[in-house]
Motif scaffolding. Structure first.
Motif, PDB file in Angstrom:
ATOM      1  N   ASN A  27     -51.385 -68.390 -40.144  1.00  0.00           N
ATOM      2  CA  ASN A  27     -51.329 -68.514 -41.599  1.00  0.00           C
ATOM      3  C   ASN A  27     -50.630 -69.798 -42.048  1.00  0.00           C
ATOM      4  O   ASN A  27     -50.292 -69.935 -43.227  1.00  0.00           O
ATOM      5  N   GLN A 266     -50.413 -58.304 -41.089  1.00  0.00           N
ATOM      6  CA  GLN A 266     -50.349 -58.757 -42.470  1.00  0.00           C
ATOM      7  C   GLN A 266     -49.422 -57.858 -43.291  1.00  0.00           C
ATOM      8  O   GLN A 266     -48.721 -58.335 -44.192  1.00  0.00           O
ATOM      9  N   LYS A 267     -49.394 -56.572 -42.971  1.00  0.00           N
ATOM     10  CA  LYS A 267     -48.464 -55.675 -43.662  1.00  0.00           C
ATOM     11  C   LYS A 267     -47.018 -56.053 -43.358  1.00  0.00           C
ATOM     12  O   LYS A 267     -46.142 -55.976 -44.233  1.00  0.00           O
ATOM     13  N   GLN A 269     -45.988 -59.103 -42.706  1.00  0.00           N
ATOM     14  CA  GLN A 269     -45.700 -60.308 -43.473  1.00  0.00           C
ATOM     15  C   GLN A 269     -45.477 -59.977 -44.948  1.00  0.00           C
ATOM     16  O   GLN A 269     -44.572 -60.519 -45.584  1.00  0.00           O
ATOM     17  N   SER A 270     -46.274 -59.082 -45.496  1.00  0.00           N
ATOM     18  CA  SER A 270     -46.121 -58.705 -46.901  1.00  0.00           C
ATOM     19  C   SER A 270     -44.763 -58.044 -47.140  1.00  0.00           C
ATOM     20  O   SER A 270     -44.100 -58.300 -48.150  1.00  0.00           O
ATOM     21  N   GLU A 273     -42.149 -60.738 -47.149  1.00  0.00           N
ATOM     22  CA  GLU A 273     -42.181 -61.488 -48.403  1.00  0.00           C
ATOM     23  C   GLU A 273     -41.524 -60.695 -49.531  1.00  0.00           C
ATOM     24  O   GLU A 273     -40.799 -61.259 -50.359  1.00  0.00           O
ATOM     25  N   ASP A 274     -41.768 -59.400 -49.557  1.00  0.00           N
ATOM     26  CA  ASP A 274     -41.142 -58.560 -50.582  1.00  0.00           C
ATOM     27  C   ASP A 274     -39.627 -58.561 -50.433  1.00  0.00           C
ATOM     28  O   ASP A 274     -38.888 -58.579 -51.433  1.00  0.00           O
TER      29      ASP A 274
END
Length: 328
Positions: A27, A266-267, A269-270, A273-274
């Motif tokens: 990414n 991806q979860k 990474q999300s 980020e949160d």
């Protein structure tokens, strides 16, 4: 942001941390990866052969250089001999950034080329026979803690640390240095035992914690993990032919990782980020000072012969836009 992977030995945390690092590189995120486990396997999980992994410089061996660089012109630090693993930055300290070049990275980091980009890899160094009876592994990870204390990072940059197994991660205040901790757990009673130890510390210090199930074989395993950890369960990984090939030293291109596992990454990474949006620089600094004063009183003052409480700069907060002192 700063991410830790923890879990009991054999849970697969090194494998999952390496997958997450590969995902971030794919990414196009800048990544510094750190192998802080007593068993140093992150390098080989990222594709290095045994000789290349063994040739990684040990951060502990470069501790005087790290201290000298980070000390900068901070008037509160008389010499590097008075710096310990919890020494906080202050006015005049040199700070690290993820995407810069500096003497610490030059000495301690090596570039690893992955399928979709390059990352920097650092390693604490393995625990050897020469350490027996005279040292503990926590002294080796002290270099990591000192660097994290002086690191300024952004929301699109990552430090990913593969921590030592079990509850040893709590032997110092380093567990408070992370925006998000991913606890890798197998669907067994032993697999979730570390979670029970970790969750109280995480709650008490406001640390983001999510459980990542691993070696899950079916819905019954997912249900077990959910019953044990509740809403802290973020995602679960099952069998992966890609990972099996990687463990044999013959990984396919990363884009061929199973879609379900790429979605799971991806979860992660999300969630990271949160957690970054909840970052509180003043709380982060208070915790840094708290553990420094504890270490100073319990052993640091006696070891260095100095009053290490005087190293605390009461007006300094390590924030995302803190000024970075450059070498003269």
């Amino acid at each position: 942001m700063k991410i830790a992977f923890v879990g009991k030995g054999g849970s697969g945390k090194t494998t999952l941390s390496s997958l997450f690092i590969r995902h971030l590189a794919a990414n196009e995120a800048p990544v510094v990866a750190v192998d802080a486990d007593i068993n140093q396997h992150l390098g080989t999980a990222l594709g290095l052969d045994e000789a290349q992994a063994a040739a990684l410089p040990a951060m502990g061996a470069h501790l005087p250089l790290i201290k000298d660089y980070l000390r900068g012109t901070n008037p509160r630090i008389a010499s590097i001999d008075t710096m310990i693993k919890t020494t906080p930055p202050g006015k005049g300290s040199r700070l690290l950034r993820i995407a810069e070049d500096n003497p610490v990275y030059e000495a301690c980091a090596r570039t690893v080329r992955l399928d979709d980009g390059d990352i920097r890899l650092m390693a604490t160094g393995s625990f050897t026979e020469s350490d027996l009876g005279v040292s503990c592994y926590h002294s080796k990870v002290g270099a990591v803690e000192l660097c994290l204390n002086h690191l300024v990072d952004g929301d699109d940059e990552y430090v990913v640390v593969d921590m030592t197994a079990g509850s040893d991660s709590f032997a110092s205040g380093m567990f408070t240095r992370f925006d998000m901790t991913f606890l890798v757990a197998e669907p067994t009673r032993k697999g979730v035992s570390v979670y029970r130890q970790y969750k109280d510390y995480a709650r008490d210090y406001g640390i983001g914690l999510k459980v990542v199930g691993n070696k899950v074989q079916g819905q019954d395993d997912v249900d077990f993990l959910h019953d044990e950890v509740g809403d802290d369960l973020l995602v679960a990984f099952g069998h992966s032919d890609w990972v099996r090939a990687m463990e044999k030293g013959r990984p396919p291109h990363f884009e061929l990782l199973e879609a379900v596992n790429r979605m799971a990454l991806q979860k992660l990474q999300s969630a990271a980020e949160d957690s970054y949006t909840d970052r509180d620089p003043e709380r982060y600094m208070r915790q840094m000072v708290h553990f420094h004063l504890r270490n100073a009183e319990s052993w640091g003052n006696a070891k260095t012969g100095a009053d290490l409480a005087a190293q605390v700069d009461p007006g300094f907060v390590l924030g995302d836009h803190a000024p970075v002192s450059q070498p003269s």
